[in-house]
Motif scaffolding. Structure first.
Motif, short mmCIF file in Angstrom:
data_model
loop_
_atom_site.label_atom_id
_atom_site.label_comp_id
_atom_site.label_asym_id
_atom_site.label_seq_id
_atom_site.Cartn_x
_atom_site.Cartn_y
_atom_site.Cartn_z
N THR A 118 0.86 -1.19 0.00
CA THR A 118 0.00 0.00 0.00
C THR A 118 0.89 1.24 0.00
N HIS A 119 0.67 2.13 -0.95
CA HIS A 119 1.54 3.30 -1.13
C HIS A 119 0.70 4.57 -1.21
N MET A 120 1.33 5.70 -0.92
CA MET A 120 0.65 7.00 -0.95
C MET A 120 1.10 7.80 -2.16
N ALA A 121 0.14 8.41 -2.86
CA ALA A 121 0.45 9.27 -4.00
C ALA A 121 -0.14 10.65 -3.78
N GLU A 122 0.62 11.69 -4.11
CA GLU A 122 0.15 13.06 -3.95
C GLU A 122 -0.17 13.74 -5.27
N SER A 123 0.27 13.15 -6.37
CA SER A 123 -0.01 13.72 -7.69
C SER A 123 -0.39 12.59 -8.65
N PHE A 124 -0.98 12.96 -9.77
CA PHE A 124 -1.39 11.95 -10.75
C PHE A 124 -0.17 11.26 -11.37
N GLU A 125 0.90 12.02 -11.55
CA GLU A 125 2.12 11.42 -12.11
C GLU A 125 2.69 10.38 -11.15
N GLU A 126 2.72 10.72 -9.87
CA GLU A 126 3.20 9.76 -8.87
C GLU A 126 2.27 8.55 -8.80
N PHE A 127 0.99 8.80 -8.91
CA PHE A 127 -0.02 7.75 -8.91
C PHE A 127 0.25 6.75 -10.04
N LYS A 128 0.45 7.26 -11.24
CA LYS A 128 0.70 6.39 -12.40
C LYS A 128 2.01 5.63 -12.24
N GLU A 129 3.01 6.27 -11.70
CA GLU A 129 4.31 5.63 -11.52
C GLU A 129 4.22 4.47 -10.52
N ILE A 130 3.49 4.68 -9.43
CA ILE A 130 3.32 3.61 -8.43
C ILE A 130 2.60 2.43 -9.04
N LEU A 131 1.52 2.70 -9.76
CA LEU A 131 0.75 1.61 -10.37
C LEU A 131 1.60 0.81 -11.36
N GLU A 132 2.43 1.51 -12.11
CA GLU A 132 3.25 0.85 -13.12
C GLU A 132 4.39 0.05 -12.50
N LYS A 133 5.03 0.59 -11.49
CA LYS A 133 6.22 -0.05 -10.92
C LYS A 133 5.92 -0.96 -9.74
N GLU A 134 4.94 -0.59 -8.92
CA GLU A 134 4.70 -1.31 -7.67
C GLU A 134 3.38 -2.08 -7.68
N GLY A 135 2.33 -1.49 -8.24
CA GLY A 135 1.00 -2.08 -8.14
C GLY A 135 0.45 -1.95 -6.74
N GLY A 136 -0.53 -2.77 -6.39
CA GLY A 136 -1.09 -2.75 -5.05
C GLY A 136 -2.11 -1.65 -4.85
N PHE A 137 -2.33 -1.29 -3.58
CA PHE A 137 -3.26 -0.23 -3.21
C PHE A 137 -2.52 1.10 -3.23
N VAL A 138 -3.16 2.11 -3.81
CA VAL A 138 -2.60 3.45 -3.81
C VAL A 138 -3.55 4.37 -3.03
N GLU A 139 -3.04 4.90 -1.91
CA GLU A 139 -3.82 5.86 -1.14
C GLU A 139 -3.63 7.24 -1.73
N ALA A 140 -4.71 7.99 -1.86
CA ALA A 140 -4.63 9.34 -2.41
C ALA A 140 -5.86 10.12 -2.00
N ILE A 199 -8.73 4.78 -1.49
CA ILE A 199 -7.82 3.74 -1.96
C ILE A 199 -8.19 3.43 -3.40
N PHE A 200 -7.18 3.46 -4.25
CA PHE A 200 -7.35 3.08 -5.67
C PHE A 200 -6.58 1.77 -5.90
N ALA A 201 -7.05 1.00 -6.87
CA ALA A 201 -6.32 -0.21 -7.26
C ALA A 201 -6.91 -0.75 -8.55
N LYS A 202 -6.14 -1.56 -9.24
CA LYS A 202 -6.70 -2.39 -10.30
C LYS A 202 -7.42 -3.53 -9.59
N ALA A 203 -8.57 -3.94 -10.14
CA ALA A 203 -9.41 -4.85 -9.38
C ALA A 203 -10.02 -5.95 -10.25
N TYR A 204 -10.41 -7.02 -9.58
CA TYR A 204 -11.17 -8.09 -10.24
C TYR A 204 -12.64 -7.72 -10.27
#
Length: 480
Positions: free
Chosen positions: A407-429, A475-480
């Motif tokens: 689970t990671h925290m993002a403060e901007s949309f660019e950071e949000f996209k980078e986390i999803l691409e590199k780490e995945g998981g839950f993104v808090e924002a 919390i954002f994430a890719k989901a089933y």
């Protein structure tokens, strides 16, 4: 690593299907999108069902059964509801060799038909609240089916309640969400995040939707169960009116809440490994299996098997049910017998060979860690339940640690996209966007807002997507 299972690191989707096949849990039905639940899979569902059903009854709910077929006109009475479910509906147009005057919908959910019945049953404030649940099958035509997770026909429970006041209905909605959390965490070993759905993820026709979200071992989210405050929307659509204590007519407030066989998919994807199925002991149909082994047929028959039967009876008594079994597949090699139970997720294997018999002990092997522990026969009735409790706690704790680590925290949309691409998981924002902005984020990243977690209820900040102040933490994430 099992040869009949694709490693999850290589192909997660195929790994998932291989685990189901190896454990003999389900198979594809002749109708596309439907499945057959084999005895192992259905036995797990029965265990899941028991824990939920007991919890529902403890909170005052009773079970009933409503029709599978719903008049098409019922769905059109609630505009948002019909818009949300129309693409998924299967429609019956002919019956008895004749075309029907009105097409019938195979229920995708039962708010409409239950609302119709409640309008007949509710006349006075004395008739409220109504607290009903049903266990049934539903159909939502699925274009991309996957066993347990998304099938056109699936099993579930759906609770439907009616109340005199908004406060009572909201309290009911949140109470049942907490029931979900308790059963999912304590019995299914699924640590979940409770929260409120965003506007774009809300149930069609609801004022508010609340959810339990959990993370799978590929870091995707899965919606484990939802509870909906429907306000007076369905009451007005189906004329659920009552005379209150002052003699005036009022519309009732209603709720609905449901969880389905997709929970079995969640259990598989949360706990299982590259050797096969791993089951939390509390929902395992077989909690412990005794495996008698001997090179001497006479010794096996006269000494080891009677002791195995004695131990089985003692364990079943201590476990409170027929949860200990004896493996009698003597035509198979010991290693193949061990492997069979491992792939089916039996939490504890108890080996009783000639050496163990001579030493008056069992060799216990944990499915979750592979650890081997020697247990004296005299201690088995207390040691086995204690080990199963340890396994249950370990699986839940391991899943919780995995979620927190991913689970990671993002403060901007660019950071949000980078986390999803590199780490995945839950993104808090912090998020304060509209349904349209939710869609734009999903189109750009594949991620959706899973919920606004209750644990972050008081936190506010700048929206990571729009820059607006006063946004809630989501919390954002890719989901089933």
């Amino acid at each position: 690593m099992a040869k009949n299972i694709t490693p999850k690191e290589k192909d997660y989707s195929q790994w998932y299907l291989d685990v189901i096949r190896a454990a003999e849990m389900a198979d594809y039905a002749p109708v596309r999108g439907c499945m057959v639940m084999r005895p192992t899979g259905y036995a797990i569902w029965e265990m899941v069902q028991k824990y939920f059903d007991d919890a529902f009854k403890e909170t005052g709910h009773v079970n009933a059964a409503f029709p599978l077929l719903i008049p098409q006109s019922f769905l059109s009475k609630e505009a948002e509801h019909v818009e949300g479910f129309a693409p998924e509906c299967a429609v019956v147009t002919h019956a008895g060799g004749e075309e029907l005057e009105e097409p019938l919908i195979i229920r995708p959910t039962s708010e409409t038909v239950i609302g119709h019945m409640y309008s007949k049953w509710v006349q006075s404030w004395r008739d409220l609240p109504i607290l009903i649940n049903q266990w049934c099958n539903v159909m939502r035509w699925e274009k991309r089916p996957r066993l347990f997770l998304r099938t056109s026909e699936f099993l579930w429970q759906e609770g439907h309640t009616a109340h005199a006041t908004k406060e009572e209905a909201v309290e009911e909605t949140l109470r049942m969400l907490e029931v979900y959390r308790q059963v999912m965490t304590d019995d299914l070993a699924l640590p979940v995040v409770k929260g409120e759905k965003s506007e774009g993820e809300r149930f069609p026709g609801a004022d508010n939707t609340y959810t339990c979200e959990t993370m799978m071992s590929d870091k995707k989210a899965l919606q484990a169960g939802t509870s909906h405050f429907l306000g007076q929307n369905f009451a007005k659509a189906f004329d659920i009116q009552f005379q209150d204590k002052d003699g005036s007519m009022q519309y009732a407030y209603t709720t609905s809440w449901g969880a389905s066989t997709r929970l079995i998919g969640a259990i598989i994807m949360t706990h299982s490994d590259n050797d096969g199925l791993v089951l939390p002991p509390r929902i395992a149909p077989q909690k412990a299996v005794i495996v008698p082994i001997s090179t001497s047929g006479e010794k096996l028959e006269k000494e080891i098997m009677p002791k195995a039967a004695e131990l089985k009876a003692s364990l079943c008594a201590s476990l409170g049910g027929r949860f200990a079994t004896i493996d009698t597949n003597f035509h198979m090699r010991p290693g193949d017998r061990f492997f069979s139970h491992l792939q089916k997720g039996v939490p504890l294997r108890l080996e009783l060979g000639e050496k163990e018999f001579a030493a008056e002990r069992l060799r216990a092997v944990r499915r979750d860690t592979g650890e081997r522990i020697d247990i004296a026969w005299s201690d088995a009735a207390t040691a086995v339940p204690a080990l199963l409790d340890e396994i249950q706690k370990n699986l839940c704790g391991r899943a919780l640690e995995f979620r927190r680590a991913n689970t990671h925290m993002a403060e901007s949309f660019e950071e949000f996209k980078e986390i999803l691409e590199k780490e995945g998981g839950f993104v808090e924002a912090f998020f304060g966007g509209s349904k349209e902005e939710e869609r734009a984020i999903k189109e750009a990243t594949g991620a959706t807002p899973r919920c606004y977690p209750f644990e972050n209820e008081g936190e506010r900040g700048k929206c990571f997507y729009t820059g607006r102040e006063g946004a809630r933490k989501a919390i954002f994430a890719k989901a089933y």
